[in-house]
Each structure stands twice: as structure tokens, then as C-alpha cells.
Design a protein around this motif. Structure first.
Motif, PDB file in Angstrom:
ATOM      1  N   VAL A 115       0.888  -1.161   0.000  1.00 15.88           N
ATOM      2  CA  VAL A 115       0.000   0.000   0.000  1.00 15.88           C
ATOM      3  C   VAL A 115       0.922   1.205   0.000  1.00 15.88           C
ATOM      4  CG1 VAL A 115      -1.597   1.373   1.393  1.00 15.88           C
ATOM      5  CG2 VAL A 115      -1.952  -1.086   1.155  1.00 15.88           C
ATOM      6  N   VAL A 122      -6.374  -4.183   6.529  1.00 18.24           N
ATOM      7  CA  VAL A 122      -6.726  -5.007   5.377  1.00 18.24           C
ATOM      8  C   VAL A 122      -7.717  -6.060   5.865  1.00 18.24           C
ATOM      9  CG1 VAL A 122      -5.882  -6.544   3.565  1.00 18.24           C
ATOM     10  CG2 VAL A 122      -4.463  -4.621   4.322  1.00 18.24           C
ATOM     11  N   ASN A 123      -8.899  -6.056   5.275  1.00 20.83           N
ATOM     12  CA  ASN A 123      -9.966  -6.981   5.649  1.00 20.83           C
ATOM     13  C   ASN A 123     -10.246  -6.935   7.155  1.00 20.83           C
ATOM     14  OD1 ASN A 123     -10.283  -7.907   2.948  1.00 20.83           O
ATOM     15  ND2 ASN A 123      -8.439  -9.129   3.226  1.00 20.83           N
ATOM     16  N   ALA A 181      -2.817  -3.994   9.576  1.00 19.83           N
ATOM     17  CA  ALA A 181      -1.634  -4.484   8.862  1.00 19.83           C
ATOM     18  C   ALA A 181      -0.375  -3.755   9.300  1.00 19.83           C
ATOM     19  CB  ALA A 181      -1.844  -4.330   7.351  1.00 19.83           C
ATOM     20  N   VAL A 183       1.721  -5.502   2.594  1.00 25.24           N
ATOM     21  CA  VAL A 183       0.440  -6.024   3.094  1.00 25.24           C
ATOM     22  C   VAL A 183       0.105  -7.422   2.575  1.00 25.24           C
ATOM     23  CG1 VAL A 183      -0.565  -3.737   3.492  1.00 25.24           C
ATOM     24  CG2 VAL A 183      -0.873  -4.857   1.258  1.00 25.24           C
ATOM     25  N   LEU A 219      -3.721 -10.160   2.584  1.00 30.63           N
ATOM     26  CA  LEU A 219      -4.601 -10.272   1.417  1.00 30.63           C
ATOM     27  C   LEU A 219      -5.120 -11.697   1.272  1.00 30.63           C
ATOM     28  CD1 LEU A 219      -2.517  -8.150  -1.104  1.00 30.63           C
ATOM     29  CD2 LEU A 219      -4.583  -7.454   0.120  1.00 30.63           C
ATOM     30  N   ASN A 239     -10.775  -7.744  -1.613  1.00 33.73           N
ATOM     31  CA  ASN A 239     -10.211  -7.343  -0.322  1.00 33.73           C
ATOM     32  C   ASN A 239     -10.641  -5.919  -0.018  1.00 33.73           C
ATOM     33  OD1 ASN A 239      -7.963  -9.441   0.584  1.00 33.73           O
ATOM     34  ND2 ASN A 239      -7.949  -9.309  -1.641  1.00 33.73           N
ATOM     35  N   ILE A 298      -9.352  -2.479   1.905  1.00 30.55           N
ATOM     36  CA  ILE A 298      -8.202  -1.790   2.494  1.00 30.55           C
ATOM     37  C   ILE A 298      -8.673  -0.428   2.975  1.00 30.55           C
ATOM     38  CG2 ILE A 298      -5.907  -0.841   2.088  1.00 30.55           C
ATOM     39  CD1 ILE A 298      -5.557  -3.004  -0.078  1.00 30.55           C
ATOM     40  N   LEU A 320      -2.551   0.255  -4.247  1.00 31.26           N
ATOM     41  CA  LEU A 320      -2.053  -1.087  -3.961  1.00 31.26           C
ATOM     42  C   LEU A 320      -1.264  -1.503  -5.180  1.00 31.26           C
ATOM     43  CD1 LEU A 320      -2.019  -3.640  -2.151  1.00 31.26           C
ATOM     44  CD2 LEU A 320      -4.029  -4.413  -3.451  1.00 31.26           C
TER      45      LEU A 320
END
Length: 104
Positions: A4, A18-19, A23, A35, A39, A44, A46, A100
Motif C-alpha cells: 500500500v 486489510v480486511n 496491517a 500487506v 490479502l 479485499n 483496504i 495497492l
């Protein structure tokens, strides 16, 4: 490996989720965070949360100090308060979208 990368932003640090899992944090050049372990296959999510400072809350707002500088002399010899519209405020947040990208 995926990173990222922040574009233009202002703040003290940025938290990357993330999710829904934290992170890590970004605070220094090159303003990016690895990241890949967070993933999953498919879609996903972010999120980047920028954390500012207490500058806008606590000041100083007098005598036009340099950014990041605060000390007792900024309040010395102040005869009367200044209007809030004349406070020296800072903008915080993402000024551009983050990206990303795949690292080389």
C-alpha cells in the motif's frame, strides 16, 4: 509482494487495515507498507486511517510559529485572545488516493 503506497497526505502516522485486520502503520518516507500476508483470494477491503496531532486543539495559534514548534514563549506577552477564525490550523488526511501495487 504487495504494497500500500500513500500519495499526498498530511498527518503524524497512517494506520492501514486489510480486511478488518491492522496491517501496520506508515509514518516515514517512502510511505508504503507491505500487506501481502493480509490479502486473500478475491475481493479485499483496504482502509487507511490518518492520525493527526493535537496542533489544532492545543495550538499554539499565536505569533505564527514554524510547523511542529511549540513552547511556552508562544504564549508569553499575550494581552488578549485572538479570534478562532485567525487560528493557525493544519489540514490532516489523505489528499490523494492510496494505491495497492505489486513490488518488483
Amino acid at each position: 509482494m504487495y504494497l500500500v503506497k500513500l500519495g499526498k497526505w498530511a498527518g503524524t502516522v497512517a494506520e492501514v487495515y486489510v480486511n478488518g485486520a491492522k496491517a501496520g502503520m506508515i509514518g516515514y518516507d517512502p510511505y508504503q507498507l507491505h500487506v501481502t500476508p493480509f490479502l486473500k483470494e478475491g475481493v479485499n477491503r483496504i482502509d487507511v486511517r490518518v492520525i493527526g496531532s493535537l496542533k489544532n486543539l492545543l495550538g499554539p495559534h499565536y505569533k505564527n510559529p514554524a510547523p511542529g514548534l511549540a513552547s511556552p514563549w508562544h504564549w508569553k506577552h499575550i494581552k488578549e485572545p485572538i479570534a478562532g477564525s485567525k487560528y493557525q490550523m493544519k489540514d490532516y488526511g489523505l489528499m490523494e488516493d492510496f494505491t495497492l501495487c505489486r513490488a518488483k
